[in-house]
Design an enzyme around this catalytic site. Structure first.
Site, short mmCIF file in Angstrom:
data_model
loop_
_atom_site.label_atom_id
_atom_site.label_comp_id
_atom_site.label_asym_id
_atom_site.label_seq_id
_atom_site.Cartn_x
_atom_site.Cartn_y
_atom_site.Cartn_z
N GLU A 194 0.84 -1.20 0.00
CA GLU A 194 0.00 0.00 0.00
C GLU A 194 0.88 1.24 0.00
O GLU A 194 1.75 1.39 0.87
CB GLU A 194 -0.92 0.03 1.23
CG GLU A 194 -1.84 1.24 1.19
CD GLU A 194 -2.61 1.48 2.48
OE1 GLU A 194 -2.25 0.90 3.52
OE2 GLU A 194 -3.56 2.28 2.43
N GLY A 225 7.90 12.33 -10.55
CA GLY A 225 6.81 11.47 -10.02
C GLY A 225 6.77 10.14 -10.76
O GLY A 225 6.60 9.08 -10.15
#
Ligand code: ACO
Length: 349
Positions: free
Chosen positions: A77, A93
């Site tokens: 996660e 990113g």
């Protein structure tokens, strides 16, 4: 990669990360960020500025993704993902996410899950995340918690893709496909003369609807190049009109089926008659039909060409029911109610 291993150099980086995430995710409580970043089960992948002036300052961290792996369930996660404001939209990113995926693939992670901030959904989509969760629920239920204001997204990590070499991989694939096409292609070998000025194609017997597509197909070389009338209809817009009409009919028919399924008296018709139970059914009923089968035909899109064709199948269903069952039975009662309802539903508009 940084984690809380107790070493001073790691802790200095984690403090910088905590402050990056706090700045970039102002809605997240700072204490929550600190708890997760310093949690020993979390790992952070960090891109650092090589400029020595920034060493050990907040400016040293260009961007980071902090995640927790659940190795036994083969997923991870992503808790936080951010790039320093002065370095955003420069590709960092993407670089971060590709490195995280590579590390995930190396360590047996199959899926990354995240709760994406509404503003960041577009970024996650571009990184291969979708809102459709294909990982079985049993693998993550109870391990991760729901967040308000975030959208759960998932990314499958293919074990044999090197995510840090995507552009090279695509370029190699493109080169390979082009080389295979060159082996078969004739385009560089056959050259047709330009069309004469007043060229009139031979269109005898062609319907008006197919005319522009047929005109294009008549140009010498089109058929040889593999074009078909349906390809051309799709490109000339005629196909689009046909598709639009088909889609409109499909949604109208689907709407009718949904209405029918909602009616109380439609319950005997919702599924096919179980002929393993009702042994003599097929000796009496030659063309069994039911709402589920009709629903599938409508969804397939090309079975019913008009409302009348659907009406015919529905009336067949009503008549089958009347034929097989006793006149005084509940089934026939339902069939009669359905028949009355169908007459109103299909009344000319
Ligand atoms: N919405 C839509 N598209 C975006 C967004 C966005 N918020 N941010 C970047 N993109 C697009 C870029 O235009 C680019 O598209 P392109 O490839 O077609 O050119 C692509 O995504 C990748 O852009 P990068 O330059 O690699 O991404 P960047 O370095 O800017 O990092 C990030 C993206 C991490 C979202 C950064 O903008 C950021 O830190 N934002 C503030 C913090 C944030 O919102 N983090 C995510 C919160 S959710 C969570 O952490 C689980």
């Amino acid at each position: 990669m940084v984690r809380n291993d107790g070493k001073p150099e790691s802790l200095i980086k984690l403090v910088a990360l905590k402050s990056l995430f706090s700045r970039q995710l102002p809605k997240m409580p700072r204490t929550y960020i600190a708890r997760l970043v310093f949690d020993r089960r979390h790992t952070s992948l960090v891109i650092l500025n090589p400029d020595p002036v920034t060493k050990d300052t907040d400016e040293e961290v260009i961007g980071s993704i902090c995640y927790r792996a659940f190795p036994e369930m083969r997923f991870a996660e992503i808790a936080f993902c951010a790039v320093n404001a002065s370095h955003q939209v420069k590709g960092y990113g993407t670089k971060l996410m590709n490195l995280v995926k590579k590390e995930g693939a190396r360590t047996g992670i199959e899926y990354f899950i995240t709760y994406a901030d509404n503003y960041a959904i577009g970024y996650f989509k571009k990184q291969g995340f979708t809102k459709t969760i294909s990982m079985p629920k049993g693998r993550f239920q109870g391990l991760i918690k729901d967040y308000d204001g975030g959208t759960m997204m998932e990314c499958y990590v293919h074990p044999s893709i090197d995510f840090t070499r995507i552009p090279e991989m695509l370029a190699a694939q493109r080169k390979f496909i082009a080389s295979r096409i060159r082996l078969k292609a004739q385009s560089h070998k056959v050259v047709y003369d330009p069309l004469p000025k007043n060229w009139i194609p031979h269109l005898e017997g062609v319907s008006r609807a197919n005319e522009s597509a047929a005109r294009a197909l008549a140009v010498p070389g089109m058929v040889e190049a593999g074009w078909t009338i349906s390809d051309l209809m799709a490109t000339t817009g005629q196909g689009k009109d046909l598709d639009r009409a088909k889609n409109a009919l499909k949604s109208e028919l689907l709407g009718m089926i949904v209405k029918l399924e909602e009616q109380q008296f439609s319950w005997p018709f919702r599924e096919p008659v179980d002929t393993t139970e009702v042994k003599d059914y097929l000796t009496i009923i030659k063309e069994p039909i039911d709402l589920l089968t009709i629903d599938k035909r409508v969804r397939k899109g090309d079975h019913y060409k008009s409302r009348n064709m659907l009406y015919a199948d529905l009336m067949l269903m009503v008549n089958n029911c009347k034929l097989y069952n006793e006149e005084a039975s509940t089934y026939v009662q339902c069939a009669q109610n359905l028949e009355t309802y169908l007459k109103a539903l299909f009344a000319p508009r």
